[in-house]
Design a protein around this motif. Structure first.
Motif, PDB file in Angstrom:
ATOM      1  N   GLN A  50      -6.762  -0.600  -8.815  1.00  0.00           N
ATOM      2  CA  GLN A  50      -6.027   0.259  -8.291  1.00  0.00           C
ATOM      3  C   GLN A  50      -6.887   1.121  -7.132  1.00  0.00           C
ATOM      4  OE1 GLN A  50      -4.793   3.052 -11.336  1.00  0.00           O
ATOM      5  NE2 GLN A  50      -3.474   4.179  -9.989  1.00  0.00           N
ATOM      6  N   THR A  51      -6.040   1.502  -6.080  1.00  0.00           N
ATOM      7  CA  THR A  51      -6.865   2.082  -5.012  1.00  0.00           C
ATOM      8  C   THR A  51      -5.896   3.535  -4.599  1.00  0.00           C
ATOM      9  OG1 THR A  51      -7.876   0.335  -4.264  1.00  0.00           O
ATOM     10  CG2 THR A  51      -8.132   2.205  -2.755  1.00  0.00           C
ATOM     11  N   PRO A  52      -6.321   4.607  -4.953  1.00  0.00           N
ATOM     12  CA  PRO A  52      -5.663   5.798  -4.368  1.00  0.00           C
ATOM     13  C   PRO A  52      -5.386   5.925  -2.823  1.00  0.00           C
ATOM     14  CG  PRO A  52      -7.395   6.357  -6.054  1.00  0.00           C
ATOM     15  CD  PRO A  52      -7.601   4.982  -5.700  1.00  0.00           C
ATOM     16  N   THR A  53      -4.615   6.181  -2.423  1.00  0.00           N
ATOM     17  CA  THR A  53      -4.448   6.199  -0.881  1.00  0.00           C
ATOM     18  C   THR A  53      -4.144   7.773  -0.497  1.00  0.00           C
ATOM     19  OG1 THR A  53      -2.232   5.329  -0.959  1.00  0.00           O
ATOM     20  CG2 THR A  53      -3.819   3.808  -0.685  1.00  0.00           C
ATOM     21  N   PHE A  54      -3.424   8.420  -1.136  1.00  0.00           N
ATOM     22  CA  PHE A  54      -3.101   9.928  -0.990  1.00  0.00           C
ATOM     23  C   PHE A  54      -2.792  10.700  -1.861  1.00  0.00           C
ATOM     24  CE2 PHE A  54       0.428  13.165  -0.085  1.00  0.00           C
ATOM     25  CZ  PHE A  54      -0.107  13.831   1.295  1.00  0.00           C
ATOM     26  N   TYR A  55      -3.279  11.932  -1.898  1.00  0.00           N
ATOM     27  CA  TYR A  55      -2.878  13.084  -3.011  1.00  0.00           C
ATOM     28  C   TYR A  55      -2.694  14.414  -2.388  1.00  0.00           C
ATOM     29  CZ  TYR A  55      -2.898  16.011  -6.985  1.00  0.00           C
ATOM     30  OH  TYR A  55      -2.281  16.994  -7.841  1.00  0.00           O
ATOM     31  N   GLY A  56      -1.763  15.080  -2.425  1.00  0.00           N
ATOM     32  CA  GLY A  56      -1.320  16.112  -1.697  1.00  0.00           C
ATOM     33  C   GLY A  56      -0.173  17.202  -2.783  1.00  0.00           C
ATOM     34  N   ALA A  57      -0.267  18.418  -2.173  1.00  0.00           N
ATOM     35  CA  ALA A  57       0.863  19.370  -2.980  1.00  0.00           C
ATOM     36  C   ALA A  57       1.346  20.090  -1.959  1.00  0.00           C
ATOM     37  CB  ALA A  57       0.028  20.181  -3.920  1.00  0.00           C
ATOM     38  N   ILE A  58       2.746  20.337  -2.260  1.00  0.00           N
ATOM     39  CA  ILE A  58       3.323  21.138  -1.527  1.00  0.00           C
ATOM     40  C   ILE A  58       4.002  22.171  -2.802  1.00  0.00           C
ATOM     41  CG2 ILE A  58       5.424  21.850  -0.072  1.00  0.00           C
ATOM     42  CD1 ILE A  58       5.021  19.054   1.176  1.00  0.00           C
ATOM     43  N   GLY A  59       3.518  23.384  -2.806  1.00  0.00           N
ATOM     44  CA  GLY A  59       3.947  24.309  -3.734  1.00  0.00           C
ATOM     45  C   GLY A  59       3.809  23.654  -5.157  1.00  0.00           C
ATOM     46  N   GLN A  60       4.614  23.476  -5.852  1.00  0.00           N
ATOM     47  CA  GLN A  60       4.569  22.986  -7.332  1.00  0.00           C
ATOM     48  C   GLN A  60       4.770  21.495  -7.441  1.00  0.00           C
ATOM     49  OE1 GLN A  60       2.990  25.990  -7.971  1.00  0.00           O
ATOM     50  NE2 GLN A  60       3.890  25.667 -10.251  1.00  0.00           N
ATOM     51  N   ARG A  61       4.792  20.984  -6.296  1.00  0.00           N
ATOM     52  CA  ARG A  61       4.897  19.423  -6.414  1.00  0.00           C
ATOM     53  C   ARG A  61       3.911  18.835  -5.559  1.00  0.00           C
ATOM     54  NH1 ARG A  61      10.568  20.798  -5.214  1.00  0.00           N
ATOM     55  NH2 ARG A  61      11.859  19.824  -6.769  1.00  0.00           N
ATOM     56  N   HIS A  62       3.324  17.829  -6.610  1.00  0.00           N
ATOM     57  CA  HIS A  62       2.049  17.291  -6.048  1.00  0.00           C
ATOM     58  C   HIS A  62       2.516  15.645  -5.875  1.00  0.00           C
ATOM     59  CE1 HIS A  62      -0.871  20.244  -7.722  1.00  0.00           C
ATOM     60  NE2 HIS A  62       0.457  20.646  -8.220  1.00  0.00           N
ATOM     61  N   PHE A  63       1.887  15.207  -4.842  1.00  0.00           N
ATOM     62  CA  PHE A  63       2.369  13.673  -4.500  1.00  0.00           C
ATOM     63  C   PHE A  63       0.900  12.721  -4.521  1.00  0.00           C
ATOM     64  CE2 PHE A  63       4.991  16.741  -2.516  1.00  0.00           C
ATOM     65  CZ  PHE A  63       6.053  16.433  -2.593  1.00  0.00           C
ATOM     66  N   VAL A  64       1.243  11.819  -5.191  1.00  0.00           N
ATOM     67  CA  VAL A  64       0.162  10.494  -5.151  1.00  0.00           C
ATOM     68  C   VAL A  64       0.707   9.380  -4.700  1.00  0.00           C
ATOM     69  CG1 VAL A  64       0.722  10.051  -7.724  1.00  0.00           C
ATOM     70  CG2 VAL A  64      -1.393   9.735  -7.011  1.00  0.00           C
ATOM     71  N   GLN A  65      -0.058   8.718  -4.311  1.00  0.00           N
ATOM     72  CA  GLN A  65       0.205   7.359  -3.688  1.00  0.00           C
ATOM     73  C   GLN A  65      -0.854   6.298  -3.745  1.00  0.00           C
ATOM     74  OE1 GLN A  65       1.022   7.392   0.570  1.00  0.00           O
ATOM     75  NE2 GLN A  65       2.203   5.441   0.754  1.00  0.00           N
ATOM     76  N   TYR A  66      -0.695   5.225  -4.209  1.00  0.00           N
ATOM     77  CA  TYR A  66      -1.626   4.420  -4.431  1.00  0.00           C
ATOM     78  C   TYR A  66      -1.408   2.855  -4.428  1.00  0.00           C
ATOM     79  CZ  TYR A  66       0.078   3.921  -9.263  1.00  0.00           C
ATOM     80  OH  TYR A  66       0.853   3.511 -10.348  1.00  0.00           O
ATOM     81  N   GLN A  67      -2.365   1.815  -3.964  1.00  0.00           N
ATOM     82  CA  GLN A  67      -2.164   0.413  -4.126  1.00  0.00           C
ATOM     83  C   GLN A  67      -2.534   0.110  -5.252  1.00  0.00           C
ATOM     84  OE1 GLN A  67      -3.844  -0.558  -0.140  1.00  0.00           O
ATOM     85  NE2 GLN A  67      -1.804  -0.300   0.897  1.00  0.00           N
ATOM     86  N   ALA A  68      -2.254  -1.242  -5.560  1.00  0.00           N
ATOM     87  CA  ALA A  68      -2.511  -1.742  -7.019  1.00  0.00           C
ATOM     88  C   ALA A  68      -2.329  -3.336  -6.855  1.00  0.00           C
ATOM     89  CB  ALA A  68      -1.829  -1.340  -8.401  1.00  0.00           C
ATOM     90  N   THR A  69      -3.159  -4.064  -7.706  1.00  0.00           N
ATOM     91  CA  THR A  69      -3.012  -5.423  -7.876  1.00  0.00           C
ATOM     92  C   THR A  69      -2.519  -5.521  -9.255  1.00  0.00           C
ATOM     93  OG1 THR A  69      -4.235  -6.117  -5.918  1.00  0.00           O
ATOM     94  CG2 THR A  69      -3.642  -7.937  -7.798  1.00  0.00           C
ATOM     95  N   LEU A  70      -1.556  -6.209  -9.605  1.00  0.00           N
ATOM     96  CA  LEU A  70      -1.038  -6.422 -10.914  1.00  0.00           C
ATOM     97  C   LEU A  70      -2.024  -7.780 -11.505  1.00  0.00           C
ATOM     98  CD1 LEU A  70       2.541  -6.181 -10.793  1.00  0.00           C
ATOM     99  CD2 LEU A  70       1.059  -4.483 -11.829  1.00  0.00           C
ATOM    100  N   ARG A  71      -2.023  -7.691 -12.584  1.00  0.00           N
ATOM    101  CA  ARG A  71      -2.945  -9.019 -13.330  1.00  0.00           C
ATOM    102  C   ARG A  71      -2.156 -10.122 -13.172  1.00  0.00           C
ATOM    103  NH1 ARG A  71      -7.027  -7.150 -15.851  1.00  0.00           N
ATOM    104  NH2 ARG A  71      -7.119  -4.949 -16.826  1.00  0.00           N
ATOM    105  N   THR A  72      -0.967 -10.054 -12.558  1.00  0.00           N
ATOM    106  CA  THR A  72      -0.158 -11.287 -12.482  1.00  0.00           C
ATOM    107  C   THR A  72      -0.537 -11.793 -10.844  1.00  0.00           C
ATOM    108  OG1 THR A  72       1.798 -10.116 -11.493  1.00  0.00           O
ATOM    109  CG2 THR A  72       1.933 -10.661 -13.807  1.00  0.00           C
TER     110      THR A  72
END
Length: 134
Positions: A50-72
């Protein structure tokens, strides 16, 4: 939704007792701090990386974005919206996953691990091979 290196998301310690988790890999929301934590932890076991690509906030909302590779072996992209109340408690987490094949694989993997615990109809079941309409 959870780090494959054992780190937990910063919002897990801030979950309200009645926190809600919604996502494209579930047929309905899941409520309750312990239930949300359990699902986030199980998702982490299905990731090879799993690799995080973005984290940010606007007021009380926080946003996270990431890429991952499943075990499949399937690659997955995820976007999360973490909604906090005025006291800073997390009330709702909404996760979206793409592409479809990876999201379905993640849902089926969750069903195989915690399907009975949360209800067999919550996750995609490959043996049924149809979309539930409920």
């Amino acid at each position: 939704m959870s780090s494959s290196n054992g780190e937990k998301h910063p919002f897990l310690d801030d979950l309200a007792d009645d926190a809600e988790l919604r996502g494209t890999v579930m047929r309905r929301p899941v409520s309750g701090r312990d239930n949300v934590k359990r699902l986030v932890e199980v998702v982490g076991t299905l990731y090879a990386s799993q690799t995080p690509t973005f984290y940010g906030a606007i007021g009380q909302r926080h946003f996270v974005q990431y890429q991952a590779t499943l075990r499949t072996g399937l690659d997955l992209e995820a976007v999360g919206v973490i909604e906090r109340d005025e006291a800073g408690l997390v009330r709702r987490v909404t996760m979206t996953f793409a592409p479809l094949d990876a999201a379905v694989s993640l849902s089926a993997g969750l069903g195989g691990i915690v399907g009975q615990e949360f209800g067999d109809d919550l996750f995609y079941d490959a043996s049924v091979n149809e979309i539930a309409t409920s």
